[in-house]
Motif scaffolding. Structure first.
Motif, PDB file in Angstrom:
ATOM      1  N   ASN A   1       0.896  -1.317   0.071  1.00 34.70           N
ATOM      2  CA  ASN A   1       0.078   0.076   0.028  1.00 34.70           C
ATOM      3  C   ASN A   1       0.916   1.278  -0.180  1.00 34.70           C
ATOM      4  O   ASN A   1       2.101   1.201   0.143  1.00 34.70           O
TER       5      ASN A   1
ATOM      6  N   TYR B   1       1.298   6.726  -7.685  1.00 30.76           N
ATOM      7  CA  TYR B   1       1.553   5.519  -6.853  1.00 30.76           C
ATOM      8  C   TYR B   1       0.541   4.395  -7.271  1.00 30.76           C
ATOM      9  O   TYR B   1       1.033   3.511  -7.131  1.00 30.76           O
ATOM     10  N   ARG B   2      -0.580   4.641  -7.465  1.00 28.66           N
ATOM     11  CA  ARG B   2      -1.489   3.544  -7.874  1.00 28.66           C
ATOM     12  C   ARG B   2      -1.096   2.878  -8.912  1.00 28.66           C
ATOM     13  O   ARG B   2      -1.041   1.664  -9.338  1.00 28.66           O
ATOM     14  N   ASP B   3      -0.324   3.574  -9.854  1.00 23.60           N
ATOM     15  CA  ASP B   3       0.240   2.853 -11.258  1.00 23.60           C
ATOM     16  C   ASP B   3       1.434   2.202 -10.844  1.00 23.60           C
ATOM     17  O   ASP B   3       1.601   1.287 -11.727  1.00 23.60           O
TER      18      ASP B   3
ATOM     19  N   PHE C   1      -4.253  -0.484  -1.716  1.00 24.81           N
ATOM     20  CA  PHE C   1      -4.801   0.969  -1.989  1.00 24.81           C
ATOM     21  C   PHE C   1      -3.750   2.074  -1.668  1.00 24.81           C
ATOM     22  O   PHE C   1      -2.589   1.830  -1.165  1.00 24.81           O
ATOM     23  N   VAL C   2      -4.096   3.068  -2.266  1.00 26.19           N
ATOM     24  CA  VAL C   2      -3.339   4.339  -2.072  1.00 26.19           C
ATOM     25  C   VAL C   2      -4.250   5.303  -1.047  1.00 26.19           C
ATOM     26  O   VAL C   2      -5.389   5.570  -1.202  1.00 26.19           O
TER      27      VAL C   2
ATOM     28  N   ASP D   1      -2.245   8.922  -7.692  1.00 30.44           N
ATOM     29  CA  ASP D   1      -2.612   8.474  -9.049  1.00 30.44           C
ATOM     30  C   ASP D   1      -1.258   7.688  -9.506  1.00 30.44           C
ATOM     31  O   ASP D   1      -1.384   6.389 -10.033  1.00 30.44           O
TER      32      ASP D   1
ATOM     33  N   GLY E   1      -7.144  -0.066  -4.474  1.00 30.27           N
ATOM     34  CA  GLY E   1      -6.580   0.721  -5.561  1.00 30.27           C
ATOM     35  C   GLY E   1      -6.267  -0.038  -6.619  1.00 30.27           C
ATOM     36  O   GLY E   1      -6.492   0.090  -8.077  1.00 30.27           O
ATOM     37  N   ARG E   2      -6.027  -1.562  -6.617  1.00 26.28           N
ATOM     38  CA  ARG E   2      -5.442  -2.247  -7.688  1.00 26.28           C
ATOM     39  C   ARG E   2      -5.733  -3.727  -7.288  1.00 26.28           C
ATOM     40  O   ARG E   2      -5.493  -4.242  -6.271  1.00 26.28           O
TER      41      ARG E   2
END
Length: 233
Positions: free
Chosen positions: A166, A187-189, A198-199, A185, A232-233
């Protein structure tokens, strides 16, 4: 006969039981963009969050009633500030906070994010704890990495080891576009990965401790207790 012997030996070998709910590496930015005052500010934010009654309630209501936490500062190097500590009570949390606030800055130089993520993995795999879930809580104010392994490759290695990454985005004017902070965004990618990753973002420096608290509660609760729009992902 050999098969029977092997089965008997297997049954006689004690299986390692899970002994806590969460193994959590707090991987805090100490790179050149972080001043000495900000080092203290970050540590105070984590100390305040880990001792917060809401966080302690979240810990008590886990399946095992405890978590294991270590605090690591990262830059060009990575250094453990507080070693693995089992937190189940307010007294445990207060001891962790006191140990966090005392030492001087431990990491220096420019970003080496890939190396930091792999260090987090090694700390989880090399400890004597067996947590139900394993998480690296990465914080930073930049996605750039200037040395060490590539970030994407390191992230994939960590996720392949069954560890979730995370991220907490620290406010930075460098990543504000049209009045909007784009670092979450990015960091999410580029940073997060694994089940339920998640972020979380601190909107301002004043919001940092509250953002850390929100993030800890989400990590302690796990994906099952997380609002759908946070993942997030």
């Amino acid at each position: 006969m050999r098969l029977l012997f092997a089965l008997l030996m297997f049954c006689a070998t004690p299986l390692r039981a899970q002994d806590t709910d969460l193994e959590l590496v707090l991987l805090a930015d100490a790179s050149g963009s972080i001043t000495e005052a900000e080092i203290r500010f970050q540590r105070q934010g984590y100390a305040q969050a880990i001792t917060d009654p809401e966080v302690l309630t979240a810990i008590r209501t886990t399946a095992y009633g405890s978590i294991a936490v270590t605090y690591v500062e990262w830059a060009a190097n990575q250094q453990v500030v507080v070693p693995w500590t089992r937190i189940a009570t307010a007294e445990d949390a207060e001891a962790f906070a006191a140990a966090l606030l005392a030492p001087p800055r431990q990491a220096f130089g420019r970003n080496a994010i890939g190396a930091a993520l792999l260090r987090g993995r090694d700390l989880i795999e090399g400890n004597e704890i067996d947590g139900w879930r394993k998480v690296i809580d990465f914080s930073g104010d930049s996605p750039n990495s200037y040395s060490g392994p590539p970030v994407a490759a390191a992230r994939d290695e960590v996720v392949a080891a069954g560890i979730t990454i995370n991220a907490l985005a620290i406010p930075s004017e460098r990543y504000v576009r049209n009045g909007r902070n784009t670092l979450p965004d990015i960091y999410r990618d580029r940073i997060i990965g694994g089940f339920g990753a998640f972020v979380e973002a601190a909107e301002t420096r004043d919001d940092f401790a509250e953002a850390v608290k929100r993030k800890l509660i989400l990590e302690i609760a796990g994906p099952a207790g997380r609002p759908r729009d946070v993942a997030g992902r």
